[in-house]
Design an enzyme around this catalytic site. Structure first.
Site, PDB file in Angstrom:
ATOM      1  CG  HIS A 157     -40.969  -7.178 -62.218  1.00  0.00           C
ATOM      2  ND1 HIS A 157     -41.490  -8.437 -62.395  1.00  0.00           N
ATOM      3  CD2 HIS A 157     -41.843  -6.533 -61.411  1.00  0.00           C
ATOM      4  CE1 HIS A 157     -42.622  -8.545 -61.721  1.00  0.00           C
ATOM      5  NE2 HIS A 157     -42.860  -7.396 -61.113  1.00  0.00           N
TER       6      HIS A 157
ATOM      7  CG  ASP B 148     -41.122 -11.561 -63.555  1.00  0.00           C
ATOM      8  OD1 ASP B 148     -42.255 -11.150 -63.843  1.00  0.00           O
ATOM      9  OD2 ASP B 148     -40.350 -10.921 -62.807  1.00  0.00           O
TER      10      ASP B 148
HETATM   11  P1  NAD Z   1     -49.403  -3.107 -49.851  1.00  0.00           P
HETATM   12  O1  NAD Z   1     -50.056  -1.827 -50.204  1.00  0.00           O
HETATM   13  O2  NAD Z   1     -50.221  -4.235 -49.325  1.00  0.00           O
HETATM   14  O3  NAD Z   1     -48.249  -2.848 -48.791  1.00  0.00           O
HETATM   15  C1  NAD Z   1     -47.316  -1.839 -48.949  1.00  0.00           C
HETATM   16  C2  NAD Z   1     -46.959  -1.355 -47.558  1.00  0.00           C
HETATM   17  O4  NAD Z   1     -45.907  -0.423 -47.710  1.00  0.00           O
HETATM   18  C3  NAD Z   1     -48.118  -0.637 -46.847  1.00  0.00           C
HETATM   19  O5  NAD Z   1     -48.311  -1.232 -45.588  1.00  0.00           O
HETATM   20  C4  NAD Z   1     -47.637   0.822 -46.745  1.00  0.00           C
HETATM   21  O6  NAD Z   1     -48.039   1.419 -45.528  1.00  0.00           O
HETATM   22  C5  NAD Z   1     -46.125   0.647 -46.794  1.00  0.00           C
HETATM   23  N1  NAD Z   1     -45.410   1.798 -47.312  1.00  0.00           N
HETATM   24  C6  NAD Z   1     -45.740   2.630 -48.324  1.00  0.00           C
HETATM   25  N2  NAD Z   1     -44.804   3.578 -48.488  1.00  0.00           N
HETATM   26  C7  NAD Z   1     -43.843   3.317 -47.576  1.00  0.00           C
HETATM   27  C8  NAD Z   1     -42.622   3.942 -47.247  1.00  0.00           C
HETATM   28  N3  NAD Z   1     -42.206   5.039 -47.884  1.00  0.00           N
HETATM   29  N4  NAD Z   1     -41.875   3.403 -46.250  1.00  0.00           N
HETATM   30  C9  NAD Z   1     -42.289   2.312 -45.589  1.00  0.00           C
HETATM   31  N5  NAD Z   1     -43.456   1.674 -45.846  1.00  0.00           N
HETATM   32  C10 NAD Z   1     -44.216   2.178 -46.832  1.00  0.00           C
HETATM   33  O7  NAD Z   1     -48.563  -3.565 -51.140  1.00  0.00           O
HETATM   34  P2  NAD Z   1     -47.949  -5.009 -51.457  1.00  0.00           P
HETATM   35  O8  NAD Z   1     -48.966  -5.824 -52.145  1.00  0.00           O
HETATM   36  O9  NAD Z   1     -47.277  -5.533 -50.248  1.00  0.00           O
HETATM   37  O10 NAD Z   1     -46.882  -4.609 -52.588  1.00  0.00           O
HETATM   38  C11 NAD Z   1     -45.755  -3.833 -52.286  1.00  0.00           C
HETATM   39  C12 NAD Z   1     -44.993  -3.493 -53.556  1.00  0.00           C
HETATM   40  O11 NAD Z   1     -44.440  -4.677 -54.146  1.00  0.00           O
HETATM   41  C13 NAD Z   1     -45.840  -2.846 -54.661  1.00  0.00           C
HETATM   42  O12 NAD Z   1     -45.117  -1.789 -55.262  1.00  0.00           O
HETATM   43  C14 NAD Z   1     -46.043  -3.983 -55.648  1.00  0.00           C
HETATM   44  O13 NAD Z   1     -46.305  -3.509 -56.950  1.00  0.00           O
HETATM   45  C15 NAD Z   1     -44.699  -4.670 -55.553  1.00  0.00           C
HETATM   46  N6  NAD Z   1     -44.622  -6.052 -56.054  1.00  0.00           N
HETATM   47  C16 NAD Z   1     -43.512  -6.401 -56.757  1.00  0.00           C
HETATM   48  C17 NAD Z   1     -43.387  -7.699 -57.231  1.00  0.00           C
HETATM   49  C18 NAD Z   1     -42.174  -8.116 -58.015  1.00  0.00           C
HETATM   50  O14 NAD Z   1     -42.183  -9.218 -58.584  1.00  0.00           O
HETATM   51  N7  NAD Z   1     -41.112  -7.336 -58.118  1.00  0.00           N
HETATM   52  C19 NAD Z   1     -44.394  -8.632 -56.972  1.00  0.00           C
HETATM   53  C20 NAD Z   1     -45.511  -8.225 -56.254  1.00  0.00           C
HETATM   54  C21 NAD Z   1     -45.628  -6.924 -55.797  1.00  0.00           C
HETATM   55  C1  LMR Z   2     -46.384  -8.921 -60.092  1.00  0.00           C
HETATM   56  O1  LMR Z   2     -45.667  -9.200 -61.050  1.00  0.00           O
HETATM   57  O2  LMR Z   2     -47.294  -9.687 -59.683  1.00  0.00           O
HETATM   58  C2  LMR Z   2     -46.165  -7.623 -59.359  1.00  0.00           C
HETATM   59  O3  LMR Z   2     -45.141  -6.894 -59.962  1.00  0.00           O
HETATM   60  C3  LMR Z   2     -47.407  -6.833 -59.172  1.00  0.00           C
HETATM   61  C4  LMR Z   2     -47.852  -6.202 -60.459  1.00  0.00           C
HETATM   62  O4  LMR Z   2     -48.157  -5.000 -60.458  1.00  0.00           O
HETATM   63  O5  LMR Z   2     -47.917  -6.897 -61.474  1.00  0.00           O
END
Ligand code: NAD
Ligand code: LMR
Length: 327
Positions: free
Chosen positions: A186, A158
């Site tokens: 967030h 962010d």
């Molecule tokens: P994705 O679905 O591509 O990958 C997630 C992975 O986690 C998958 O491979 C899945 O098998 C694995 N997984 C699920 N549950 C699990 C567990 N209990 N233990 C171990 N592995 C597990 O998702 P992504 O795009 O990589 O996003 C991951 C997370 O990050 C999401 O919750 C997304 O919303 C979050 N995210 C946060 C931010 C932020 O700014 N804070 C930014 C982007 C994404």
């Molecule tokens: C983001 O900010 O891009 C991540 O937290 C993914 C989402 O769900 O917005």
């Protein structure tokens, strides 16, 4: 002397995992003098894909990468880990808010906190990316019983988004924008504080000189950027999230440049009137290796209203997880 750090990454075969592992292994997270061992956790059904990621890591022959473990067991992944990057969680889909993921993802974080306490290194730290990251981090912290200073969640993405929006609006290089604090959660209530941010050392609000834009379009763009990416890409941000995670952990492990601050979600000790223990995003600095929340920033009536809204949302999320029995 060469340092070595063991880094556990959950969800390592996911989108963000694929974008981050190569950057950690190349030295961008801990610096060029620190060797890394990667301890990668996945669900059993993703272990095949994870093996492919390991092959690719091997094929990079990174000089700093000294070991790779792939596992579906938390106790193996967290064994003596110095950092746990909690990425493994379900991402939201178009039309959802991040808090809608609490019921789906919240259950991951209690066991994760307990496993951290039992298996990780005595100095270990948790950095939560999986959404809703503030409250997931809160769940893990409560379950672990560990010192609250070891828990972080990510508003780095962010902060970067907000910096670029301000730089583009002001027509300056992004490096001119400093002290860009994201306050609170967030989520779509976060407050990107353009009053305390600076452009070329001066108040960003004064340099841009268009408060209507700042109060409305700027804030909304940053708050809803994640949703805009999901709509455009059909999947949530991944490379930029990985970049933010690299930068966020780097910020926590290196002294902050003079005059600068960075945004980080951490357990409040009551700063700015935030309830103790809530995982809230504050302006931070690291000085001589010590992390501090920068105190004394002021909010006008508009800023205080935005601050209160994001604080209230985090209190609601905390109450929800209590009701769900997750803490
Ligand atoms: P994705 O679905 O591509 O990958 C997630 C992975 O986690 C998958 O491979 C899945 O098998 C694995 N997984 C699920 N549950 C699990 C567990 N209990 N233990 C171990 N592995 C597990 O998702 P992504 O795009 O990589 O996003 C991951 C997370 O990050 C999401 O919750 C997304 O919303 C979050 N995210 C946060 C931010 C932020 O700014 N804070 C930014 C982007 C994404
Ligand atoms: C983001 O900010 O891009 C991540 O937290 C993914 C989402 O769900 O917005």
């Amino acid at each position: 002397m060469t340092n070595r750090v063991k880094v556990a990454v959950t969800g390592a075969a996911g989108q963000i995992g694929y974008a981050i592992l190569f950057r950690i292994a190349s030295g961008q997270m801990f610096g060029p003098d620190t060797e890394v061992e990667l301890q990668l956790l996945e669900l059993p059904q993703a272990l095949g894909a994870l093996e492919g990621v390991k092959m690719e890591l091997d094929d990079c022959a990174f000089p700093l990468l000294k070991n790779i473990v792939c596992t579906d067991k938390m106790e193996v992944a967290f064994k003596d880990a110095n950092w746990i990057l909690a990425i493994g969680a379900v991402p939201r889909k178009d039309g959802m808010e991040r808090a809608d993921l609490l019921k789906v993802n919240g259950g991951i974080f209690g066991p994760l906190g307990k496993a951290m306490a039992e298996h990780s290194a005595p100095d270990s730290k948790l950095f939560v990316v999986g959404n809703p990251c503030n409250t997931n981090c809160y769940i893990a912290m409560e379950a672990s019983g560990l010192d609250k200073s070891r828990f972080f969640a990510m508003t780095t993405l962010d902060e970067k988004r907000a910096k670029t929006q301000l730089a583009q609006k002001a027509g300056v290089d992004v490096t001119e924008v400093t002290n860009m604090t994201i306050w609170g959660n967030h989520s779509a209530t976060q407050y990107p504080d353009f009053y305390n941010a600076k452009i070329g050392g001066k108040s960003a609000a004064e340099v841009i000189g268009d408060e209507t834009y700042l109060k409305d379009e700027f804030i909304t763009t940053v708050q809803k950027r994640g949703a805009a990416i999901i709509k455009a890409r059909g999947a949530s941000s991944a490379a930029s999230a990985a970049n933010a995670c690299v930068n966020g952990v780097y910020a926590l492990t290196h002294d902050t440049p003079a005059g600068e601050t960075f945004s980080m979600c951490l357990a409040s000790k009551g700063e700015y009137g935030v309830d103790e223990g809530l995982i809230f995003s504050f302006p931070c600095r690291v000085e001589n290796g010590e992390l501090k929340v920068v105190e004394g920033q002021e909010h006008n009536e508009f800023g205080q209203e935005k601050f209160n809204a994001t604080l209230e949302e985090l209190r609601t999320e905390r109450n929800t997880v209590k009701e769900l029995g997750l803490v």
